[in-house]
Scaffold this motif. Structure first.
Motif, PDB file in Angstrom:
ATOM      1  N   ALA A  73       0.835  -1.204   0.000  1.00 38.49           N
ATOM      2  CA  ALA A  73       0.000   0.000   0.000  1.00 38.49           C
ATOM      3  C   ALA A  73       0.865   1.247   0.000  1.00 38.49           C
ATOM      4  O   ALA A  73       0.516   2.270   0.612  1.00 38.49           O
ATOM      5  CB  ALA A  73      -0.928  -0.019   1.219  1.00 38.49           C
ATOM      6  N   ILE A  74       1.998   1.168  -0.684  1.00 38.16           N
ATOM      7  CA  ILE A  74       2.926   2.306  -0.764  1.00 38.16           C
ATOM      8  C   ILE A  74       2.225   3.479  -1.441  1.00 38.16           C
ATOM      9  O   ILE A  74       1.501   3.301  -2.417  1.00 38.16           O
ATOM     10  CB  ILE A  74       4.198   1.902  -1.529  1.00 38.16           C
ATOM     11  CG1 ILE A  74       4.982   0.858  -0.711  1.00 38.16           C
ATOM     12  CG2 ILE A  74       5.078   3.108  -1.826  1.00 38.16           C
ATOM     13  CD1 ILE A  74       6.149   0.245  -1.432  1.00 38.16           C
ATOM     14  N   GLY A  75       2.469   4.686  -0.921  1.00 43.83           N
ATOM     15  CA  GLY A  75       1.756   5.873  -1.385  1.00 43.83           C
ATOM     16  C   GLY A  75       2.054   6.308  -2.800  1.00 43.83           C
ATOM     17  O   GLY A  75       1.691   5.634  -3.761  1.00 43.83           O
ATOM     18  N   ASP A  76       2.726   7.419  -2.967  1.00 38.70           N
ATOM     19  CA  ASP A  76       2.900   8.018  -4.289  1.00 38.70           C
ATOM     20  C   ASP A  76       4.143   7.538  -5.034  1.00 38.70           C
ATOM     21  O   ASP A  76       4.352   7.922  -6.180  1.00 38.70           O
ATOM     22  CB  ASP A  76       2.976   9.550  -4.157  1.00 38.70           C
ATOM     23  CG  ASP A  76       1.672  10.127  -3.630  1.00 38.70           C
ATOM     24  OD1 ASP A  76       0.622   9.505  -3.901  1.00 38.70           O
ATOM     25  OD2 ASP A  76       1.716  11.164  -2.950  1.00 38.70           O
ATOM     26  N   ASN A  77       4.975   6.747  -4.407  1.00 43.93           N
ATOM     27  CA  ASN A  77       6.214   6.311  -5.043  1.00 43.93           C
ATOM     28  C   ASN A  77       5.961   5.050  -5.875  1.00 43.93           C
ATOM     29  O   ASN A  77       6.083   3.928  -5.383  1.00 43.93           O
ATOM     30  CB  ASN A  77       7.296   6.055  -3.983  1.00 43.93           C
ATOM     31  CG  ASN A  77       8.669   5.928  -4.602  1.00 43.93           C
ATOM     32  OD1 ASN A  77       8.825   5.442  -5.722  1.00 43.93           O
ATOM     33  ND2 ASN A  77       9.686   6.356  -3.867  1.00 43.93           N
ATOM     34  N   ILE A  78       5.609   5.254  -7.143  1.00 41.62           N
ATOM     35  CA  ILE A  78       5.267   4.133  -8.019  1.00 41.62           C
ATOM     36  C   ILE A  78       6.460   3.204  -8.212  1.00 41.62           C
ATOM     37  O   ILE A  78       6.308   1.977  -8.244  1.00 41.62           O
ATOM     38  CB  ILE A  78       4.745   4.654  -9.374  1.00 41.62           C
ATOM     39  CG1 ILE A  78       3.371   5.309  -9.177  1.00 41.62           C
ATOM     40  CG2 ILE A  78       4.660   3.537 -10.398  1.00 41.62           C
ATOM     41  CD1 ILE A  78       2.779   5.902 -10.440  1.00 41.62           C
ATOM     42  N   GLN A  79       7.641   3.778  -8.331  1.00 46.23           N
ATOM     43  CA  GLN A  79       8.845   2.956  -8.523  1.00 46.23           C
ATOM     44  C   GLN A  79       9.048   1.998  -7.348  1.00 46.23           C
ATOM     45  O   GLN A  79       9.341   0.816  -7.542  1.00 46.23           O
ATOM     46  CB  GLN A  79      10.069   3.849  -8.698  1.00 46.23           C
ATOM     47  CG  GLN A  79      11.360   3.065  -8.944  1.00 46.23           C
ATOM     48  CD  GLN A  79      12.543   3.992  -9.219  1.00 46.23           C
ATOM     49  OE1 GLN A  79      12.379   5.072  -9.766  1.00 46.23           O
ATOM     50  NE2 GLN A  79      13.728   3.550  -8.825  1.00 46.23           N
ATOM     51  N   SER A  80       8.890   2.497  -6.136  1.00 44.98           N
ATOM     52  CA  SER A  80       9.045   1.653  -4.955  1.00 44.98           C
ATOM     53  C   SER A  80       7.983   0.564  -4.913  1.00 44.98           C
ATOM     54  O   SER A  80       8.256  -0.578  -4.543  1.00 44.98           O
ATOM     55  CB  SER A  80       8.966   2.503  -3.684  1.00 44.98           C
ATOM     56  OG  SER A  80      10.066   3.379  -3.596  1.00 44.98           O
ATOM     57  N   THR A  85       6.918  -5.085  -5.245  1.00 44.28           N
ATOM     58  CA  THR A  85       6.062  -6.162  -5.761  1.00 44.28           C
ATOM     59  C   THR A  85       6.891  -7.227  -6.457  1.00 44.28           C
ATOM     60  O   THR A  85       6.708  -8.437  -6.239  1.00 44.28           O
ATOM     61  CB  THR A  85       5.010  -5.595  -6.738  1.00 44.28           C
ATOM     62  OG1 THR A  85       4.225  -4.607  -6.066  1.00 44.28           O
ATOM     63  CG2 THR A  85       4.106  -6.690  -7.281  1.00 44.28           C
ATOM     64  N   LEU A  86       7.812  -6.776  -7.298  1.00 43.60           N
ATOM     65  CA  LEU A  86       8.668  -7.707  -8.044  1.00 43.60           C
ATOM     66  C   LEU A  86       9.507  -8.566  -7.104  1.00 43.60           C
ATOM     67  O   LEU A  86       9.604  -9.789  -7.268  1.00 43.60           O
ATOM     68  CB  LEU A  86       9.571  -6.908  -8.990  1.00 43.60           C
ATOM     69  CG  LEU A  86      10.376  -7.688 -10.030  1.00 43.60           C
ATOM     70  CD1 LEU A  86       9.454  -8.472 -10.940  1.00 43.60           C
ATOM     71  CD2 LEU A  86      11.240  -6.729 -10.839  1.00 43.60           C
ATOM     72  N   LEU A  87      10.083  -7.946  -6.094  1.00 41.13           N
ATOM     73  CA  LEU A  87      10.915  -8.672  -5.137  1.00 41.13           C
ATOM     74  C   LEU A  87      10.092  -9.675  -4.329  1.00 41.13           C
ATOM     75  O   LEU A  87      10.542 -10.794  -4.062  1.00 41.13           O
ATOM     76  CB  LEU A  87      11.617  -7.689  -4.200  1.00 41.13           C
ATOM     77  CG  LEU A  87      12.717  -6.823  -4.822  1.00 41.13           C
ATOM     78  CD1 LEU A  87      13.190  -5.760  -3.826  1.00 41.13           C
ATOM     79  CD2 LEU A  87      13.902  -7.686  -5.278  1.00 41.13           C
ATOM     80  N   LEU A  88       8.883  -9.279  -3.938  1.00 42.85           N
ATOM     81  CA  LEU A  88       8.020 -10.176  -3.162  1.00 42.85           C
ATOM     82  C   LEU A  88       7.653 -11.416  -3.961  1.00 42.85           C
ATOM     83  O   LEU A  88       7.655 -12.541  -3.435  1.00 42.85           O
ATOM     84  CB  LEU A  88       6.746  -9.434  -2.734  1.00 42.85           C
ATOM     85  CG  LEU A  88       6.927  -8.373  -1.647  1.00 42.85           C
ATOM     86  CD1 LEU A  88       5.654  -7.548  -1.511  1.00 42.85           C
ATOM     87  CD2 LEU A  88       7.288  -9.005  -0.306  1.00 42.85           C
ATOM     88  N   LYS A  89       7.346 -11.226  -5.244  1.00 41.38           N
ATOM     89  CA  LYS A  89       7.006 -12.383  -6.079  1.00 41.38           C
ATOM     90  C   LYS A  89       8.232 -13.266  -6.287  1.00 41.38           C
ATOM     91  O   LYS A  89       8.124 -14.491  -6.302  1.00 41.38           O
ATOM     92  CB  LYS A  89       6.428 -11.935  -7.418  1.00 41.38           C
ATOM     93  CG  LYS A  89       5.065 -11.251  -7.344  1.00 41.38           C
ATOM     94  CD  LYS A  89       4.041 -12.060  -6.551  1.00 41.38           C
ATOM     95  CE  LYS A  89       3.700 -13.391  -7.221  1.00 41.38           C
ATOM     96  NZ  LYS A  89       2.651 -14.131  -6.455  1.00 41.38           N
ATOM     97  N   ASP A  90       9.405 -12.651  -6.432  1.00 41.87           N
ATOM     98  CA  ASP A  90      10.646 -13.428  -6.570  1.00 41.87           C
ATOM     99  C   ASP A  90      10.930 -14.257  -5.325  1.00 41.87           C
ATOM    100  O   ASP A  90      11.511 -15.342  -5.409  1.00 41.87           O
ATOM    101  CB  ASP A  90      11.835 -12.498  -6.847  1.00 41.87           C
ATOM    102  CG  ASP A  90      11.868 -11.993  -8.290  1.00 41.87           C
ATOM    103  OD1 ASP A  90      11.131 -12.560  -9.125  1.00 41.87           O
ATOM    104  OD2 ASP A  90      12.622 -11.045  -8.571  1.00 41.87           O
TER     105      ASP A  90
END
Length: 220
Positions: A73-80, A85-90
Protein backbone atom coordinates in the motif's frame (compact mmCIF):
# COMPACT_ATOMS: atom_id res chain seq x y z
CA UNK A 1 -6.61 -21.14 11.75
CA UNK A 2 -5.65 -17.47 11.57
CA UNK A 3 -3.71 -16.22 8.58
CA UNK A 4 -0.59 -14.05 8.68
CA UNK A 5 -0.48 -10.79 6.74
CA UNK A 6 2.07 -8.09 6.04
CA UNK A 7 1.05 -4.57 5.05
CA UNK A 8 3.72 -2.38 3.46
CA UNK A 9 2.91 1.33 3.53
CA UNK A 10 1.03 2.80 6.50
CA UNK A 11 -0.75 5.77 4.95
CA UNK A 12 -4.50 6.16 5.30
CA UNK A 13 -5.23 3.23 2.97
CA UNK A 14 -2.67 0.77 4.31
CA UNK A 15 -3.42 1.80 7.87
CA UNK A 16 -7.12 1.08 7.44
CA UNK A 17 -6.30 -2.41 6.16
CA UNK A 18 -4.06 -3.07 9.18
CA UNK A 19 -6.81 -2.00 11.59
CA UNK A 20 -9.50 -4.09 9.91
CA UNK A 21 -7.33 -7.21 9.75
CA UNK A 22 -6.46 -6.81 13.43
CA UNK A 23 -10.19 -6.38 14.17
CA UNK A 24 -10.71 -9.71 12.38
CA UNK A 25 -8.09 -11.23 14.71
CA UNK A 26 -5.45 -11.73 12.03
CA UNK A 27 -1.71 -11.46 12.75
CA UNK A 28 -0.35 -8.42 10.90
CA UNK A 29 3.20 -7.21 10.28
CA UNK A 30 3.11 -3.48 9.46
CA UNK A 31 6.05 -1.96 7.56
CA UNK A 32 6.88 1.60 6.52
CA UNK A 33 9.94 3.76 5.85
CA UNK A 34 8.54 6.56 8.03
CA UNK A 35 9.36 6.08 11.71
CA UNK A 36 6.45 8.27 12.82
CA UNK A 37 3.95 6.16 10.91
CA UNK A 38 5.42 2.95 12.29
CA UNK A 39 5.18 4.34 15.83
CA UNK A 40 1.45 4.92 15.29
CA UNK A 41 0.94 1.19 14.71
CA UNK A 42 3.25 -0.26 17.37
CA UNK A 43 0.27 -0.82 19.69
CA UNK A 44 -2.15 -1.76 16.88
CA UNK A 45 -0.39 -4.24 14.60
CA UNK A 46 1.04 -7.56 15.80
CA UNK A 47 4.44 -6.12 14.88
CA UNK A 48 5.37 -2.75 13.33
CA UNK A 49 8.82 -2.16 11.83
CA UNK A 50 10.74 0.45 9.86
CA UNK A 51 12.09 -0.89 6.57
CA UNK A 52 12.92 -0.09 2.96
CA UNK A 53 11.12 -2.84 1.07
CA UNK A 54 12.90 -2.01 -2.19
CA UNK A 55 15.93 -3.74 -0.64
CA UNK A 56 15.85 -7.52 -1.03
CA UNK A 57 17.93 -8.02 2.11
CA UNK A 58 15.31 -6.12 4.14
CA UNK A 59 12.52 -8.33 2.81
CA UNK A 60 14.50 -11.44 3.68
CA UNK A 61 15.41 -10.15 7.15
CA UNK A 62 11.71 -9.52 7.82
CA UNK A 63 10.88 -13.04 6.65
CA UNK A 64 8.37 -11.77 4.11
CA UNK A 65 9.07 -14.71 1.82
CA UNK A 66 7.28 -16.87 4.40
CA UNK A 67 4.07 -14.82 4.28
CA UNK A 68 1.14 -16.07 2.21
CA UNK A 69 -0.44 -12.60 1.98
CA UNK A 70 1.36 -9.28 1.54
CA UNK A 71 -0.45 -6.03 0.79
CA UNK A 72 1.67 -3.31 -0.85
CA UNK A 73 0.00 0.00 0.00
CA UNK A 74 2.93 2.31 -0.76
CA UNK A 75 1.76 5.87 -1.39
CA UNK A 76 2.90 8.02 -4.29
CA UNK A 77 6.21 6.31 -5.04
CA UNK A 78 5.27 4.13 -8.02
CA UNK A 79 8.84 2.96 -8.52
CA UNK A 80 9.05 1.65 -4.96
CA UNK A 81 5.69 -0.05 -5.33
CA UNK A 82 6.73 -1.84 -8.51
CA UNK A 83 10.15 -2.90 -7.20
CA UNK A 84 8.68 -4.12 -3.90
CA UNK A 85 6.06 -6.16 -5.76
CA UNK A 86 8.67 -7.71 -8.04
CA UNK A 87 10.91 -8.67 -5.14
CA UNK A 88 8.02 -10.18 -3.16
CA UNK A 89 7.01 -12.38 -6.08
CA UNK A 90 10.65 -13.43 -6.57
CA UNK A 91 10.72 -14.45 -2.90
CA UNK A 92 7.73 -16.72 -3.49
CA UNK A 93 4.94 -14.84 -1.69
CA UNK A 94 1.73 -16.61 -2.70
CA UNK A 95 -0.57 -13.59 -2.84
CA UNK A 96 0.66 -10.04 -3.35
CA UNK A 97 -2.07 -7.40 -3.40
CA UNK A 98 -0.95 -3.95 -4.56
CA UNK A 99 -2.47 -0.48 -4.48
CA UNK A 100 -2.35 1.09 -7.95
CA UNK A 101 -2.02 4.85 -8.40
CA UNK A 102 -3.44 4.87 -11.92
CA UNK A 103 -4.29 2.59 -14.86
CA UNK A 104 -0.71 2.61 -16.18
CA UNK A 105 0.62 1.56 -12.78
CA UNK A 106 -2.03 -1.18 -12.63
CA UNK A 107 -1.01 -2.58 -16.02
CA UNK A 108 2.65 -2.73 -14.97
CA UNK A 109 1.73 -4.45 -11.70
CA UNK A 110 -0.28 -7.08 -13.56
CA UNK A 111 2.60 -7.73 -15.97
CA UNK A 112 5.10 -8.31 -13.15
CA UNK A 113 2.85 -10.78 -11.36
CA UNK A 114 0.75 -8.90 -8.81
CA UNK A 115 -2.07 -11.26 -7.82
CA UNK A 116 -4.61 -8.58 -6.94
CA UNK A 117 -4.44 -4.94 -8.05
CA UNK A 118 -6.35 -2.55 -5.82
CA UNK A 119 -7.83 0.67 -7.20
CA UNK A 120 -8.36 2.94 -4.17
CA UNK A 121 -10.99 5.01 -5.98
CA UNK A 122 -13.13 1.88 -6.23
CA UNK A 123 -12.01 -0.22 -3.28
CA UNK A 124 -11.89 0.86 0.34
CA UNK A 125 -9.59 -0.56 2.97
CA UNK A 126 -12.44 -2.16 4.89
CA UNK A 127 -13.75 -3.99 1.83
CA UNK A 128 -10.31 -5.29 0.86
CA UNK A 129 -9.52 -6.48 4.38
CA UNK A 130 -12.70 -8.51 4.66
CA UNK A 131 -12.18 -10.14 1.26
CA UNK A 132 -8.58 -11.02 2.08
CA UNK A 133 -9.29 -12.37 5.55
CA UNK A 134 -11.94 -14.87 4.49
CA UNK A 135 -12.15 -16.92 1.33
CA UNK A 136 -15.92 -17.04 1.94
CA UNK A 137 -16.40 -13.26 1.59
CA UNK A 138 -16.92 -12.34 -2.07
CA UNK A 139 -17.90 -8.71 -1.67
CA UNK A 140 -18.41 -6.14 1.07
CA UNK A 141 -20.57 -3.04 0.60
CA UNK A 142 -20.80 -0.31 3.21
CA UNK A 143 -24.33 1.08 3.62
CA UNK A 144 -23.40 3.55 6.35
CA UNK A 145 -20.75 4.08 9.02
CA UNK A 146 -22.18 1.18 11.00
CA UNK A 147 -24.04 -1.13 8.61
CA UNK A 148 -23.00 -3.17 5.57
CA UNK A 149 -24.02 -5.92 3.17
CA UNK A 150 -21.74 -8.92 2.62
CA UNK A 151 -21.81 -11.60 -0.06
CA UNK A 152 -20.66 -14.90 1.46
CA UNK A 153 -19.98 -18.18 -0.32
CA UNK A 154 -21.75 -21.07 1.41
CA UNK A 155 -18.86 -23.39 2.10
CA UNK A 156 -18.62 -26.46 4.34
CA UNK A 157 -19.90 -24.96 7.59
CA UNK A 158 -23.05 -23.47 6.01
CA UNK A 159 -23.86 -25.99 3.28
CA UNK A 160 -26.51 -28.69 3.73
CA UNK A 161 -28.24 -26.72 6.47
CA UNK A 162 -31.36 -24.61 6.42
CA UNK A 163 -31.38 -21.01 7.68
CA UNK A 164 -33.59 -22.29 10.47
CA UNK A 165 -30.96 -24.86 11.46
CA UNK A 166 -28.13 -22.33 11.38
CA UNK A 167 -30.16 -19.70 13.27
CA UNK A 168 -27.79 -17.02 11.97
CA UNK A 169 -30.04 -14.13 12.97
CA UNK A 170 -30.40 -15.23 16.59
CA UNK A 171 -26.73 -16.23 16.90
CA UNK A 172 -25.09 -13.23 15.19
CA UNK A 173 -27.79 -10.58 14.74
CA UNK A 174 -27.45 -10.51 10.93
CA UNK A 175 -30.09 -11.33 8.32
CA UNK A 176 -29.85 -13.33 5.08
CA UNK A 177 -31.86 -11.20 2.66
CA UNK A 178 -31.24 -13.26 -0.47
CA UNK A 179 -29.53 -16.36 -1.80
CA UNK A 180 -27.82 -16.45 -5.21
CA UNK A 181 -27.98 -19.94 -6.70
CA UNK A 182 -26.40 -20.08 -10.13
CA UNK A 183 -28.36 -17.62 -12.28
CA UNK A 184 -31.29 -17.53 -9.84
CA UNK A 185 -31.79 -15.24 -6.86
CA UNK A 186 -34.03 -16.29 -3.98
CA UNK A 187 -35.21 -13.05 -2.34
CA UNK A 188 -36.33 -13.18 1.31
CA UNK A 189 -35.65 -16.92 1.45
CA UNK A 190 -37.91 -19.16 3.51
CA UNK A 191 -36.06 -20.27 6.68
CA UNK A 192 -36.61 -23.90 5.73
CA UNK A 193 -34.76 -23.56 2.39
CA UNK A 194 -31.74 -25.87 2.39
CA UNK A 195 -28.46 -24.10 1.59
CA UNK A 196 -26.36 -25.75 -1.09
CA UNK A 197 -22.58 -25.63 -1.37
CA UNK A 198 -21.51 -22.68 -3.57
CA UNK A 199 -24.76 -20.80 -2.89
CA UNK A 200 -24.00 -17.13 -2.26
CA UNK A 201 -25.67 -15.64 0.81
CA UNK A 202 -26.39 -11.91 0.80
CA UNK A 203 -26.22 -10.87 4.44
CA UNK A 204 -27.06 -7.51 6.03
CA UNK A 205 -26.30 -6.25 9.51
CA UNK A 206 -24.22 -3.99 11.70
CA UNK A 207 -20.48 -4.04 11.08
CA UNK A 208 -19.83 -5.53 14.54
CA UNK A 209 -22.31 -8.36 14.00
CA UNK A 210 -21.04 -9.07 10.48
CA UNK A 211 -17.48 -9.24 11.80
CA UNK A 212 -18.52 -11.79 14.44
CA UNK A 213 -20.23 -13.86 11.75
CA UNK A 214 -17.16 -13.69 9.49
CA UNK A 215 -14.88 -14.73 12.36
CA UNK A 216 -17.00 -17.82 12.90
CA UNK A 217 -16.45 -18.79 9.25
CA UNK A 218 -12.69 -18.08 9.35
CA UNK A 219 -12.21 -20.24 12.44
CA UNK A 220 -13.93 -23.24 10.93
Amino acid sequence: MNKDYAVIGLGRFGGSIVKELIELEMDVLAVDLDENRVNEYVDIATQAVIGDTTEETVLKDLGLGNFDNVIVAIGDNIQSSILTTLLLKDLGVKQVSVKAQNDYHARVLEKIGADYVIHPERDMGRRIAHKLASSSVLDYLELSDEHSIVEIMAQEKLANNSLLDLDIRAEYGVSVIAIKRGNDIIVSPDPTVNIKEDDILIVIGSDDDLTRFEKSLIKN
